[in-house]
Design an enzyme around this catalytic site. Structure first.
Site, PDB file in Angstrom:
ATOM      1  CG  ASP A  65      -1.850   1.210   1.261  1.00  0.00           C
ATOM      2  OD1 ASP A  65      -1.735   2.077   0.365  1.00  0.00           O
ATOM      3  OD2 ASP A  65      -2.673   1.287   2.185  1.00  0.00           O
ATOM      4  CB  SER A 142       4.479  10.765 -15.802  1.00  0.00           C
ATOM      5  OG  SER A 142       3.874  12.016 -15.548  1.00  0.00           O
ATOM      6  CE1 TYR A 156      -3.360  10.542 -12.688  1.00  0.00           C
ATOM      7  CE2 TYR A 156      -3.476  11.921 -14.650  1.00  0.00           C
ATOM      8  CZ  TYR A 156      -3.122  10.730 -14.045  1.00  0.00           C
ATOM      9  OH  TYR A 156      -2.525   9.735 -14.786  1.00  0.00           O
ATOM     10  CE  LYS A 160       0.441   9.627 -12.646  1.00  0.00           C
ATOM     11  NZ  LYS A 160       1.242   8.411 -12.332  1.00  0.00           N
ATOM     12  CB  THR A 191      -5.876   0.491 -18.583  1.00  0.00           C
ATOM     13  OG1 THR A 191      -5.984   1.886 -18.253  1.00  0.00           O
ATOM     14  CG2 THR A 191      -4.630   0.247 -19.407  1.00  0.00           C
TER      15      THR A 191
END
Length: 307
Positions: A65, A142, A156, A160, A191
């Site tokens: 984790d 990234s 987000y 990154k 994905t």
């Protein structure tokens, strides 16, 4: 994927987020080519079939984790039992969509923990061992949102961008120790992550109704957009760069690899913006020096005093 011919030298990989997407594809590809893989996920019990598959092929699966401040102990434990890590692949990530002004403190911290602090903790744990051995590679995944602003992905993108910055520095610092550091810039690929970008908890302010930002939030949270990227093909390219074969042969010293046609557009957008800034402000940029300052020699980040 490649044939199952043994590699020149089997490498030991630690891959985060192995239960899906790029990480699962990379785990399978490395195992198929004779490497040793330590696959990881937050809750291995949720994917018993994948755990069994990896173990049956000679790999190992451990709980990791990366939001845990002590997650770097995974690497310390491996090294302590004689497992010398050759490749650390930080793949696991999370995403969240919403106006930049509207994220709660908890939401910002959650994204930053997973996307920046977690990978950094693992980098910090792995780098000293690789440095002492004068070999190894760290691969950080990234996104185009980290290179150039993407509407509704402000936090987000910030997470990154932070990862990008530390990766670029580590790339330079590890060169003296023969340790490679690679930044993988991904566009959109087929994905599970593409279709499940989480919305922030706060309701969208009516001011945003009908705006481009609102459209982005809707599209990203529903996954209702065309995805051209094949993550299996992209994984092969990443693997090739790591092992120095195929398209990666002779490119061992590269710092970044952009993947995806939308990523190519993002690179061009970023380049055009920088060129434009210098076209507009280049003259003043080069003329704000201290009057009579001594001349020096530029050395990749600073000016060293002459003599």
């Amino acid at each position: 994927m490649t044939s199952e011919a043994p590699p020149k030298r089997p490498l030991t990989w630690l891959i985060t987020g192995s239960s899906s997407g790029f990480a699962l594809a990379l785990t399978r590809l490395a195992l198929a080519n004779g490497h040793k893989v330590i696959a990881t996920s937050r809750v291995p019990a949720r994917t018993p079939d994948l755990v069994a598959e990896v173990v049956a092929k000679g790999g190992e699966w451990v709980r990791l984790d990366q939001d845990d401040p002590d997650c770097g102990n995974v690497i310390a434990d491996l090294e302590a039992r004689g497992v010398a890590l050759d490749v650390l692949a930080n793949v696991a990530a999370t995403s969240m969509t919403g106006p930049a002004e509207a994220f709660s403190e908890d939401e910002v911290r959650r994204v930053m923990e997973t996307n920046f602090f977690g990978p950094y903790r693992l980098m910090r744990a792995a780098a000293p061992h690789m440095r002492r051995r004068r070999s190894g590679m760290i691969v950080n995944f990234s996104s185009g949102a980290g290179m150039e602003a993407a509407l509704s992905l402000g936090v987000y993108g910030a997470s990154k961008s932070a990862l990008d910055g530390i990766t670029k520095v580590l790339h330079k610092e590890m060169k003296d120790f023969n340790v490679r550091v690679l930044l993988v810039y991904l566009g959109s690929f087929n994905t599970a992550m593409v279709g499940k970008t989480e919305k922030i908890a706060k309701a969208l302010d009516p001011d945003y109704e009908g705006t481009t930002t609102a459209q982005y939030i809707d599209v990203l949270s529903t996954g209702n957009f065309v995805v051209n990227g094949d993550h299996i093909k992209a994984t092969q390219a990443i693997y090739d760069v790591v092992v120095g074969e195929g398209i990666g042969k002779g490119k061992e010293n590269e710092i970044m690899i952009p993947l995806g046609i939308d990523m190519a557009k993002r690179v061009e957008e970023c380049r055009e913006r920088l060129v434009h800034a210098m076209d507009v402000f280049g003259e003043i940029c080069n003329n704000v020096n201290v009057d009579g300052a001594p001349e020096g020699v530029w050395q990749g980040g600073f000016v060293k005093k002459s003599g």
